[in-house]
Design a protein around this motif. Sequence first.
Motif, PDB file in Angstrom:
ATOM      1  N   GLY A   1      26.837  21.314  63.050  1.00 34.37           N
ATOM      2  CA  GLY A   1      25.920  20.492  63.831  1.00 34.37           C
ATOM      3  C   GLY A   1      25.302  19.344  63.047  1.00 34.37           C
TER       4      GLY A   1
ATOM      5  N   ARG B   1      35.943  14.497  58.849  1.00 37.70           N
ATOM      6  CA  ARG B   1      35.185  14.533  60.103  1.00 37.70           C
ATOM      7  C   ARG B   1      33.704  14.324  59.841  1.00 37.70           C
ATOM      8  NH1 ARG B   1      36.680  16.392  65.393  1.00 37.70           N
ATOM      9  NH2 ARG B   1      38.909  16.073  65.462  1.00 37.70           N
TER      10      ARG B   1
ATOM     11  N   GLN C   1      34.369  12.212  68.449  1.00 38.45           N
ATOM     12  CA  GLN C   1      34.680  13.625  68.316  1.00 38.45           C
ATOM     13  C   GLN C   1      34.101  14.311  69.547  1.00 38.45           C
ATOM     14  OE1 GLN C   1      33.837  15.296  64.382  1.00 38.45           O
ATOM     15  NE2 GLN C   1      34.123  13.289  63.451  1.00 38.45           N
ATOM     16  N   VAL C   2      34.880  15.214  70.119  1.00 38.44           N
ATOM     17  CA  VAL C   2      34.441  15.911  71.327  1.00 38.44           C
ATOM     18  C   VAL C   2      34.527  17.420  71.083  1.00 38.44           C
ATOM     19  CG1 VAL C   2      34.744  16.121  73.823  1.00 38.44           C
ATOM     20  CG2 VAL C   2      35.475  14.037  72.674  1.00 38.44           C
ATOM     21  N   TYR C   3      33.475  18.101  71.427  1.00 42.64           N
ATOM     22  CA  TYR C   3      33.431  19.552  71.220  1.00 42.64           C
ATOM     23  C   TYR C   3      32.897  20.248  72.472  1.00 42.64           C
ATOM     24  CZ  TYR C   3      33.785  18.227  66.306  1.00 42.64           C
ATOM     25  OH  TYR C   3      34.200  17.695  65.123  1.00 42.64           O
ATOM     26  N   PRO C   4      33.320  21.491  72.676  1.00 43.71           N
ATOM     27  CA  PRO C   4      32.780  22.249  73.802  1.00 43.71           C
ATOM     28  C   PRO C   4      31.354  22.735  73.538  1.00 43.71           C
ATOM     29  CG  PRO C   4      34.421  23.552  72.632  1.00 43.71           C
ATOM     30  CD  PRO C   4      34.420  22.202  71.999  1.00 43.71           C
ATOM     31  N   ARG C   5      30.991  22.825  72.271  1.00 43.77           N
ATOM     32  CA  ARG C   5      29.621  23.160  71.864  1.00 43.77           C
ATOM     33  C   ARG C   5      29.369  22.413  70.577  1.00 43.77           C
ATOM     34  NH1 ARG C   5      31.937  27.645  73.764  1.00 43.77           N
ATOM     35  NH2 ARG C   5      33.213  27.681  71.897  1.00 43.77           N
ATOM     36  N   TYR C   6      28.134  22.050  70.322  1.00 40.89           N
ATOM     37  CA  TYR C   6      27.806  21.422  69.051  1.00 40.89           C
ATOM     38  C   TYR C   6      26.403  21.862  68.710  1.00 40.89           C
ATOM     39  CZ  TYR C   6      28.028  17.909  65.377  1.00 40.89           C
ATOM     40  OH  TYR C   6      28.081  17.262  64.161  1.00 40.89           O
TER      41      TYR C   6
ATOM     42  N   VAL D   1      30.347  13.045  69.859  1.00 37.91           N
ATOM     43  CA  VAL D   1      29.720  12.428  68.687  1.00 37.91           C
ATOM     44  C   VAL D   1      30.549  11.213  68.302  1.00 37.91           C
ATOM     45  CG1 VAL D   1      28.863  12.804  66.342  1.00 37.91           C
ATOM     46  CG2 VAL D   1      29.052  14.748  67.907  1.00 37.91           C
TER      47      VAL D   1
ATOM     48  N   VAL E   1      39.804  21.109  74.554  1.00 38.16           N
ATOM     49  CA  VAL E   1      38.976  19.927  74.310  1.00 38.16           C
ATOM     50  C   VAL E   1      39.607  19.038  73.237  1.00 38.16           C
ATOM     51  CG1 VAL E   1      36.727  19.145  73.470  1.00 38.16           C
ATOM     52  CG2 VAL E   1      36.858  21.019  75.105  1.00 38.16           C
ATOM     53  N   ALA E   2      40.315  19.645  72.295  1.00 34.14           N
ATOM     54  CA  ALA E   2      40.952  18.854  71.234  1.00 34.14           C
ATOM     55  C   ALA E   2      41.917  17.805  71.799  1.00 34.14           C
ATOM     56  CB  ALA E   2      41.644  19.783  70.234  1.00 34.14           C
TER      57      ALA E   2
ATOM     58  N   ASP F   1      37.910  25.168  73.062  1.00 34.28           N
ATOM     59  CA  ASP F   1      38.139  24.154  72.054  1.00 34.28           C
ATOM     60  C   ASP F   1      39.595  23.677  72.045  1.00 34.28           C
ATOM     61  OD1 ASP F   1      36.853  22.573  70.259  1.00 34.28           O
ATOM     62  OD2 ASP F   1      37.499  23.753  68.541  1.00 34.28           O
ATOM     63  N   ALA F   2      40.496  24.628  72.297  1.00 38.22           N
ATOM     64  CA  ALA F   2      41.911  24.281  72.280  1.00 38.22           C
ATOM     65  C   ALA F   2      42.244  23.261  73.364  1.00 38.22           C
ATOM     66  CB  ALA F   2      42.761  25.535  72.474  1.00 38.22           C
TER      67      ALA F   2
ATOM     68  N   ARG G   1      37.526  22.789  63.486  1.00 39.85           N
ATOM     69  CA  ARG G   1      36.677  22.180  64.514  1.00 39.85           C
ATOM     70  C   ARG G   1      35.470  23.058  64.821  1.00 39.85           C
ATOM     71  NH1 ARG G   1      38.429  18.339  68.193  1.00 39.85           N
ATOM     72  NH2 ARG G   1      37.316  19.483  69.797  1.00 39.85           N
ATOM     73  N   GLN G   2      35.729  24.378  64.868  1.00 42.47           N
ATOM     74  CA  GLN G   2      34.612  25.302  65.145  1.00 42.47           C
ATOM     75  C   GLN G   2      33.579  25.235  64.039  1.00 42.47           C
ATOM     76  OE1 GLN G   2      34.402  27.963  67.548  1.00 42.47           O
ATOM     77  NE2 GLN G   2      36.492  28.444  68.160  1.00 42.47           N
TER      78      GLN G   2
ATOM     79  N   ILE H   1      32.892  22.663  62.151  1.00 42.24           N
ATOM     80  CA  ILE H   1      32.146  21.416  62.316  1.00 42.24           C
ATOM     81  C   ILE H   1      31.101  21.576  63.422  1.00 42.24           C
ATOM     82  CG2 ILE H   1      32.311  18.973  62.932  1.00 42.24           C
ATOM     83  CD1 ILE H   1      33.933  19.129  60.576  1.00 42.24           C
ATOM     84  N   ALA H   2      31.522  22.185  64.530  1.00 40.42           N
ATOM     85  CA  ALA H   2      30.597  22.353  65.656  1.00 40.42           C
ATOM     86  C   ALA H   2      29.418  23.235  65.255  1.00 40.42           C
ATOM     87  CB  ALA H   2      31.335  22.947  66.855  1.00 40.42           C
ATOM     88  N   LEU H   3      29.665  24.243  64.440  1.00 39.76           N
ATOM     89  CA  LEU H   3      28.584  25.132  64.015  1.00 39.76           C
ATOM     90  C   LEU H   3      27.709  24.486  62.940  1.00 39.76           C
ATOM     91  CD1 LEU H   3      30.454  28.546  64.009  1.00 39.76           C
ATOM     92  CD2 LEU H   3      28.436  27.977  65.371  1.00 39.76           C
TER      93      LEU H   3
ATOM     94  N   GLU I   1      39.931  14.984  73.256  1.00 46.80           N
ATOM     95  CA  GLU I   1      39.449  14.093  72.200  1.00 46.80           C
ATOM     96  C   GLU I   1      40.560  13.128  71.784  1.00 46.80           C
ATOM     97  OE1 GLU I   1      37.179  15.651  68.589  1.00 46.80           O
ATOM     98  OE2 GLU I   1      39.049  14.995  67.670  1.00 46.80           O
TER      99      GLU I   1
ATOM    100  N   LEU J   1      41.878  24.108  64.755  1.00 51.78           N
ATOM    101  CA  LEU J   1      40.849  24.594  65.678  1.00 51.78           C
ATOM    102  C   LEU J   1      39.759  25.352  64.930  1.00 51.78           C
ATOM    103  CD1 LEU J   1      43.117  25.794  68.628  1.00 51.78           C
ATOM    104  CD2 LEU J   1      41.777  23.702  68.463  1.00 51.78           C
TER     105      LEU J   1
ATOM    106  N   ILE K   1      30.810  11.439  61.132  1.00 52.58           N
ATOM    107  CA  ILE K   1      29.574  11.796  61.825  1.00 52.58           C
ATOM    108  C   ILE K   1      28.338  11.241  61.109  1.00 52.58           C
ATOM    109  CG2 ILE K   1      28.093  13.691  62.597  1.00 52.58           C
ATOM    110  CD1 ILE K   1      30.705  15.385  62.879  1.00 52.58           C
TER     111      ILE K   1
END
Lengths: 251, 207
Positions: free
Chosen positions: A60, A80, B58-63, B51, B8-9, B5-6, A53-54, A56-58, B12, A50, A84
């Motif tokens: 962008g 990942r 890939q799926v995220y709650p924010r990107y 994405v 959303v994973a 996120d927990a 994942r954060q 990666i999201a940051l 995904e 997790l 992308i």
Amino acid sequence: MANERPDTTHFGFQQVPVEEKAERVRQVFDSVADRYDLMNDLMSLGIHRLWKRQAIALAGVRRGQRVLDLAAGTGDLAGRFAEIVGPSGLVVFSDINGAMLEQGRIRMADAGRAGNIEYVQADAQALPFAGACCDCVTMAFGLRNVTHKERALVEMQRVLRPGGRALILEFSHPLSRPLNTLYDLYSFNVLPTLGRLVTGDADSYRYLAESIRMHPDQETLKAMMEAAGFERCEYFNLTGGIVAIHRGWKV
Amino acid sequence: MSAEDALVAPLEAALNRLLALDPEARRDLADLQGRVIRFDILGLGLQLWLVPGAQGVQVYPRYDAEPDCVLRGTPLGFARLGLGERADELFKGAVEIEGDTALGERLGAILARLDIDWEELLSKVTGDPIAHTLGQGARAMRRQLARDGDVLVRDLSEYLQEEARLLPTRYEVDEFADAVDRLRDDAERLAARVERLQRLRPKPGDA
Ligand SMILES: C[S@@+](CC[C@H](N)C(=O)[O-])C[C@H]1O[C@@H](n2cnc3c(N)ncnc32)[C@H](O)[C@@H]1O
């Protein structure tokens, strides 16, 4: 760092000469390379996924961009990113350690990721890349192993294109006292024991715990990034500050 | 509500399990690799970022990037994607596209073919009670959870409900539903009584 004698650095809590630290860090990762994934899951109870994942999201990142993943290790971030950026982009998978790099290469190939990943063995403190070559530089759980962190930060800034960003995912300092105590207990007792059971190597994981404790806290690292020339630096605490993501931009 | 996120994973992972069964959809999706698509799920106030890649999504709650395209609709609107109706028609009504419309329509067409149980998928993110109010997703989700042994998700939605109190608990939702039932019964009884009283009242001009 202020508390170091100029010719020594900390290897965990022990002060050791600079070259020796690099060698010991190498030994640590050599000795754990093949069980590293399993150990990662066990020691963070799976939460490291997790955290990544954060990051990666940051970051962008999008199609066509070039990403440099330093201390990429087994390649959780690089894999990942490769998905992308696609065939028009590039991910440079870089690590100082040949064994970790080889593990990563095998893992990427097993996952069917190929074509847009390059593998480069490199020390984050002296990168063999031209300036302004990438859109995003990342380093997950790597910076605390680097002897001269300022050098690595300057290098990360140098290889970024204007408009690019660097992300550092690293253990940090828990925000609350009780969490801190619990965490110390975990990392100095549970972790080395787990390490011994899984990889047969308690010392390496004792080193990991100590290096985490010695790592600069959130504000200090942010100031170090600013000193290295990054702009709009900020950090995000995850899991109560056990881990933080620092992000800075090159303008 | 920002999706955690927990939660959303696993969503995904579920989408990618569906994609794994459909090489053709995966190939079409690969054309959209690295595009950034945001879903605004109306009614739930939920955002999901998707994405596509060569091997899945890939799926995220924010990107943290500008979306190439935004798809906006209610859960029901997205659910209609799965009914096999033509995607372009659907989009005119149920799902609104902003930004790169062609991208949105291509993604919509791929998702439509995938036969996605949206309610079940969304229930992974919102937790049981909200899904319950959307339909009978709750029971399905519980079964799904038991089947997958997806204890982490259950623990986390429990955490979000009990500790963080971000979501209403199942108990709270049931209580609320009961209260609504009671109110309705009371209102019906009252209406019956008014009617009876009206019948008893002497009509003007009687007497
Ligand atoms: C804890 S692992 C992190 C692996 C991966 N990024 C992850 O998050 O799973 C740390 C990695 O840092 C690498 N490393 C240590 N010192 C380094 C340096 N000076 N330059 C580049 N990599 C280094 C090690 O070889 C090791 O693979």
